[in-house]
Write a protein that holds these residues in place. Sequence first.
Motif, PDB file in Angstrom:
ATOM      1  N   THR A  24       0.889  -1.122   0.021  1.00 53.47           N
ATOM      2  CA  THR A  24      -0.009   0.101   0.093  1.00 53.47           C
ATOM      3  C   THR A  24       0.776   1.168  -0.006  1.00 53.47           C
ATOM      4  OG1 THR A  24      -0.099  -0.137   2.445  1.00 53.47           O
ATOM      5  CG2 THR A  24      -1.887  -1.241   1.074  1.00 53.47           C
ATOM      6  N   TRP A  30      -2.285   5.594   1.144  1.00 52.79           N
ATOM      7  CA  TRP A  30      -2.865   6.505   2.107  1.00 52.79           C
ATOM      8  C   TRP A  30      -2.212   8.002   2.051  1.00 52.79           C
ATOM      9  CZ3 TRP A  30      -5.114   3.979   5.919  1.00 52.79           C
ATOM     10  CH2 TRP A  30      -5.260   2.551   5.819  1.00 52.79           C
ATOM     11  N   ASN A  32      -3.155  10.074   4.473  1.00 51.15           N
ATOM     12  CA  ASN A  32      -2.693  10.590   5.973  1.00 51.15           C
ATOM     13  C   ASN A  32      -1.949   9.462   6.649  1.00 51.15           C
ATOM     14  OD1 ASN A  32      -2.431  11.622   8.608  1.00 51.15           O
ATOM     15  ND2 ASN A  32      -4.374  12.359   8.738  1.00 51.15           N
ATOM     16  N   ASP A  35      -3.473   7.856   9.522  1.00 51.84           N
ATOM     17  CA  ASP A  35      -4.541   6.813   9.406  1.00 51.84           C
ATOM     18  C   ASP A  35      -4.173   5.373   9.270  1.00 51.84           C
ATOM     19  OD1 ASP A  35      -6.684   8.687   9.441  1.00 51.84           O
ATOM     20  OD2 ASP A  35      -6.517   8.821   7.097  1.00 51.84           O
ATOM     21  N   ARG A  36      -2.841   5.205   8.631  1.00 49.82           N
ATOM     22  CA  ARG A  36      -2.129   4.021   8.414  1.00 49.82           C
ATOM     23  C   ARG A  36      -1.581   3.625   9.649  1.00 49.82           C
ATOM     24  NH1 ARG A  36       3.009   2.474   7.324  1.00 49.82           N
ATOM     25  NH2 ARG A  36       3.307   0.284   6.409  1.00 49.82           N
ATOM     26  N   ALA A  54     -10.836   6.852   6.370  1.00 43.78           N
ATOM     27  CA  ALA A  54      -9.787   7.345   5.880  1.00 43.78           C
ATOM     28  C   ALA A  54      -9.958   8.023   4.670  1.00 43.78           C
ATOM     29  CB  ALA A  54      -8.601   6.306   6.056  1.00 43.78           C
ATOM     30  N   PHE A  56      -7.933   8.194   0.966  1.00 40.56           N
ATOM     31  CA  PHE A  56      -7.179   7.586   0.155  1.00 40.56           C
ATOM     32  C   PHE A  56      -6.938   8.127  -1.064  1.00 40.56           C
ATOM     33  CE2 PHE A  56      -9.400   4.314   2.622  1.00 40.56           C
ATOM     34  CZ  PHE A  56      -8.406   3.491   3.364  1.00 40.56           C
ATOM     35  N   GLN A  63      -8.224  12.007  -4.562  1.00 43.15           N
ATOM     36  CA  GLN A  63      -8.556  11.487  -3.455  1.00 43.15           C
ATOM     37  C   GLN A  63     -10.284  11.094  -3.147  1.00 43.15           C
ATOM     38  OE1 GLN A  63      -7.127  14.176  -0.282  1.00 43.15           O
ATOM     39  NE2 GLN A  63      -5.070  14.189  -1.050  1.00 43.15           N
ATOM     40  N   THR A  85     -12.605  -1.992   1.359  1.00 44.04           N
ATOM     41  CA  THR A  85     -12.799  -0.644   1.309  1.00 44.04           C
ATOM     42  C   THR A  85     -13.921  -0.234   0.797  1.00 44.04           C
ATOM     43  OG1 THR A  85     -10.346  -0.524   1.481  1.00 44.04           O
ATOM     44  CG2 THR A  85     -11.738   1.386   1.163  1.00 44.04           C
TER      45      THR A  85
END
Length: 782
Positions: A24, A30, A32, A35-36, A54, A56, A63, A85
């Motif tokens: 990923t 990601w 932010n 968030d990960r 979150a 993505f 985004q 997701t």
Amino acid sequence: ITDVNNAFTNLSGYTKEESIGNTTLGLNLWVNPDDRQKFIHELQTTGFCKNLEAQFRKKDGSQHTGVLSAGITTIQGISHIVSTTRDITERKRAEEELRESEARTHLILDMAMDAVIAINQEGMVISWNREAERMFGYAAGHALGRDLSELIVPPAYRKAHKQGMQHFVKTGSSTIMGKRIEITGMRADGSEIPVELNIVAVLRQGKYFFNAFVRDLTEHKQAEEALRVAATAFDSYESMMITDANAVILRVNRAFTECTGYRAEEAVGQTPRLLKSGRHDAAFYAAMWETIHRTGTWQGEIWDRRKNGEVYPKWLTISAVKGVDGVVTHYVGSHIDITERKAAEEKIQYLAFYDALTRLANRRLLMDRLQQAFASSARSGREGALLLIDLDDFKILNDTLGHQIGDLLLQQVAQRLESCMRDGDTVARLGGDEFLVMLEDLSEHTLEAAAQTKAIGEKILATLRQPYQLAMYEHHCTSSIGAALFNGNQQATDELVKQADIAMYQAKKAGRNTLCFFDQQMQDAVTARVALEGELRKALEKQQFRLYYQIQVDSLRHPLGAEALIRWIHPERGLMSPAQFIPLAEETGLILPIGRWVLETACAQIKAWQQEALTRDLVLAVNVSPKEFRQADFVDQVQTAMQRNAINPMLLKLELTESLLLENIEDTIVTMHALNEIGVQFSLDDFGTGYSSLQYLKQLPLDQIKIDRSFVRDIAVDSSDKAIVRTIIAMAQSFELDIIAEGVETEEQRQLLLDRGCTHYQGYLFGRPVPIEQFEDLLKQW
């Protein structure tokens, strides 16, 4: 990454080939890093991650928002992370738009001028804006979820409110739904307010929801009330006029029409000059408008003209009305007709200075003119005079023919007095039957001024004694005049009136129907009399009175008794006889307390005499004035004094004068009989000097007649006195009355009396009036 599905490739933009074998981080998914890290932390901690929201990043760099869920599982003995997701970008956009919409709605509701309240069909509040909070006093947090009727509906209306809602929910019909109605609302503090209500119903998913729009009518009602009051005031009894800034009449009320005679259509469009009377000059109106422009208002008395031409006084008030910019837009004028008030003021002014009955000047006006006359006399050197005129026997006229006839006489006297006056003289009514005449510009020489005054006074006397026709009665009246001259302002007005009054009483004493001038001897006599009266009032309190006793004897000179004679032992004047103060006591009424003292003292002396053999049979004679005898309780006074001292009533003899028989003879007879029944004796004093009537004399329970000293004094040389004494003795004997002569000073007088049958005597021949100690010594020598 070991595998991805087609939805992943569509969402991320990466192909399977690009994804499998990468990470990923390698795909830069990601946005932010936090968030990960959160995702990894939840997996490591719990072994799964659920619904992590979150941001993505796609392959093209754009985004989106996604919700990530993942868990750890084992595939062919190898641990894998399986994740899903879901793209929620559109849902987030819709939620944001919804939030913005709701915020805008709340803002609109909070900015609304009305209270906006939403309720469900059960009546529970689900929306409550800011105006609802202000209007009813409940915060939104307190109102939401509560029954609306318990919050804002007064208890008396709650049942009807709920029944109305239930009826609408069941039937879908209502007489008020969608209409504006006025009702009464209730605030949190229990107070009630008038409100306007409009309810809109909405059916949503089979249920009704209601939006209530409520407007506070308090200020509206107050404004309506103010308008009603203003309208009522405009149509009040005061005449009112409204003009524009140019003084053009826009409106008048009914009172204006009634007062001026102009109808509204005749006045509107005109200016107030329509009412101008012509009595005020341009300067008056210029000053009025200057005040209005400077202060915004003016009020005062003004004369206007009615439509019929009549000029009348009014009290006018003008007020300027200004706009928000301070510029005058209108003028409001109000006035009341003060014709009656002016007439009343003139009448009050008249009554303040003139006598209502005779229309002559009153005392107040005369005193003012007299003060001016003093100043004028001082400048010119000429004398003036004041005449005080009193009608003779006016009281008898009033008592016999009544006050209305008396008033007719006073009016005619006033007219006659005015006819006798010169120009510039003043005639006034002082009060009752007294008049004042002020003469000015007499001679500079006192004797000539007195002669002029006397001539005018004689003219007045002659005019006033002419017959009067009073309704059906012809009446003859005379007057007594007192005159006092004045020159300059060296004396007070009241003092001059007093001098004229003293002179008038001298005229009365001189026989009436005459004029007397004031002189200083009169003033001195009056001053002395006033001083004596003041001292006389204190004499009883300070025990300055004494009783003196003069012996009474028979023909053999044996004591029979005595006459008690009052004396005043004055601290400065010494011994004062009754002739010096008894007349004054009679005039002032002081004879009553003095008489009570004499009676009480005499009874006490009789009691003392009863204790001794020498004096136990002595009779004590006490003089009683007519005023004293006519008291309603006189019998009780005598009886009380005798009982208090426990004396024999036969030893008390009351001496009465003939003047007592001139008035109220019937009452006198009743009183004498009442006293006679308890044993009191009576002697008629000074007999022959008055006007006794034999027909009354025979009805009186007399015991004795006393021959006056005036007949005894000259009995030896005056044949008339001898004849009078002989007649009195004969009459007394015919009535079987005892007789005593007073004033016997010589043996010749006693012998002449004895020869004519009088055997009891009193006089200096036997003893003078002396204090009790000397009197009792005299008895011992007798």
